[in-house]
Design a protein around this motif. Structure first.
Motif, PDB file in Angstrom:
ATOM      1  N   ILE A  11       1.313  11.840   2.022  1.00 42.66           N
ATOM      2  CA  ILE A  11       0.080  10.916   1.480  1.00 42.66           C
ATOM      3  C   ILE A  11      -0.411  11.101   0.422  1.00 42.66           C
ATOM      4  N   TYR A  12       0.434  10.499  -0.763  1.00 40.68           N
ATOM      5  CA  TYR A  12      -0.243  10.593  -2.068  1.00 40.68           C
ATOM      6  C   TYR A  12      -1.324  10.778  -2.669  1.00 40.68           C
ATOM      7  N   VAL A  13      -1.723  10.680  -4.116  1.00 37.25           N
ATOM      8  CA  VAL A  13      -2.762  11.218  -4.211  1.00 37.25           C
ATOM      9  C   VAL A  13      -3.200   9.146  -4.586  1.00 37.25           C
ATOM     10  N   THR A  14      -2.421   7.996  -4.886  1.00 33.72           N
ATOM     11  CA  THR A  14      -2.358   6.641  -4.690  1.00 33.72           C
ATOM     12  C   THR A  14      -1.256   5.899  -4.589  1.00 33.72           C
ATOM     13  N   ARG A  15      -1.494   5.066  -4.245  1.00 36.06           N
ATOM     14  CA  ARG A  15      -0.146   4.110  -3.924  1.00 36.06           C
ATOM     15  C   ARG A  15      -0.542   2.887  -4.358  1.00 36.06           C
ATOM     16  N   PRO A  16       0.991   2.207  -5.314  1.00 34.34           N
ATOM     17  CA  PRO A  16       0.324   0.630  -5.388  1.00 34.34           C
ATOM     18  C   PRO A  16       0.337   0.344  -5.129  1.00 34.34           C
ATOM     19  N   ILE A  17      -0.373  -1.361  -5.397  1.00 34.72           N
ATOM     20  CA  ILE A  17      -0.544  -2.137  -4.739  1.00 34.72           C
ATOM     21  C   ILE A  17       0.032  -3.566  -4.777  1.00 34.72           C
TER      22      ILE A  17
END
Length: 375
Positions: A11-17
């Protein structure tokens, strides 16, 4: 939106939409049909118009990324002296000042907004000061009234690094309309992305056209070049990606707000932790920063390591301070004793994973570990 990852995935700090691929294809077909790939083609023009309407601004210049846009903004005003800026930001903020031929001067921040403190800014002004470059960190608004007052009284340009501030509104008005210019980022890690990209929000059409020229080598027409510009153009492909994603942004922002609300509920009452993401209408929940204090069982780095043991990759945004980096730490304004608030925030901040499709089960796992970090 993309499918959620498996529970046991990192689980990364963000994930592109991403928009649905089927919605991207018609744009690609238009590009293939026209064979116009860059240089302000029809896709870019449409992207600028639709994005400006969505944001509630009249004029913006879409460019290849936010870093170059910051350089273009400074060069537009001929800034070559000192620019007072924040040490608590991504390093691109200060790098852009240097690339524009100016020199960063660091001032301390406010504990609440984590943006520049107007009083600290005023104390740094010298005869060489030409501009203020403030940062809406995590999309949390700076003291825009205070900074505008300082800039006005001292005849300084006020430029905002608004890379985190897409969609943020204050009292119903777009935050990016503040200052002389505001620069947005459409990088993959941001609330809204066009894979890569950025934009400068301009106060009038004349300024927008001047920014366009600066980002296209200073070219007016095939016979006329009026200034030393650079190549800041965005491709038609990037514009197409932005166009395809834009209709999904209202839902994406609502989903981010829901993730932030679950964090606030789950972490409420945890001794030693403060949730810094504002719970108010108009915020974009770009990040979910928490402050790890002395009453928590672990220090900030200890919690960072504990989460990594479970493949949860929180980030210490922004640590170290820009003023501690080797290319800046010898500046007089980088002296640690003169930046106490920024240093304290940088030493205690941790940004938790947040993106629209963060699986509630994954988020519950993150919250559970933070609630009970020590067995």
């Amino acid at each position: 939106m993309t499918d959620s990852p498996a529970v046991d995935s990192p689980i990364y700090v963000t994930r592109p939409i991403l928009p649905p691929l089927a919605e991207v294809m018609p744009y690609l077909e238009q590009i293939w049909s026209s064979r116009i790939l860059s240089n302000g083609g029809p896709m870019l023009k449409r992207f600028e118009a639709e994005l400006a309407a969505w944001m509630g601004v009249e004029h913006l210049s879409i460019q290849c990324n936010a870093s170059i846009s910051l350089v273009v903004a400074l060069r537009h005003y001929g800034i070559t002296g000192e620019v007072i800026t924040s040490p608590f930001s991504f390093v691109a903020t200060s790098h852009a000042i240097r690339w524009a031929g100016a020199e960063p001067v660091f001032a301390d921040i406010q504990a609440g907004s984590m943006g520049l403190d107007p009083a600290a800014v005023e104390a740094r002004i010298t005869p060489r000061t030409q501009a203020i470059m403030a940062v809406h960190c995590y999309g949390i608004p700076c003291d825009t009234e205070g900074l505008a007052d300082v800039a006005r009284r001292h005849g300084l340009r006020l430029i905002y690094d608004a890379a985190h501030a897409f969609g943020v509104r204050v009292d119903g008005k777009p935050l990016v309309a503040e200052g002389d210019l505001s620069v947005l980022s459409f990088h993959a890690t941001k609330v809204f992305n066009s894979f890569e990209g950025g934009a400068i929000v301009a106060p009038d059409l004349e300024t927008k056209l001047a920014l366009d020229r600066m980002g296209n080598y200073g070219i007016v027409d095939e016979l006329t070049v009026t200034e030393t510009g650079l190549n800041a153009k965005i491709s038609e492909l990037h514009a197409a990606m932005g166009l395809a994603l834009l209709p999904h942004m209202d839902d994406a922002l609502a989903a981010r707000a829901a993730v932030a609300a679950r964090y606030r509920e789950g972490l409420a009452g945890v001794a030693g932790l403060d949730c810094l993401c504002p719970a108010r209408d108009g915020h974009n929940s770009y990040a979910f920063p928490i402050r790890v204090g002395a009453d928590y069982p672990l220090d900030r780095d200890g919690l960072y390591d504990r989460l990594r043991q479970d493949q949860i990759f929180a980030r210490r945004y922004f640590y170290p301070l820009i003023s501690d980096m080797p290319m800046y730490r010898d500046l007089a304004s980088a002296a640690p004793q003169d930046l106490p608030v920024a240093r304290d925030v940088a030493d205690h901040i941790l940004c938790l994973p947040i993106y629209p499709d963060l699986d509630p089960a994954d988020q519950a796992r993150i919250i559970g570990i933070i609630q009970r970090p020590v067995a």
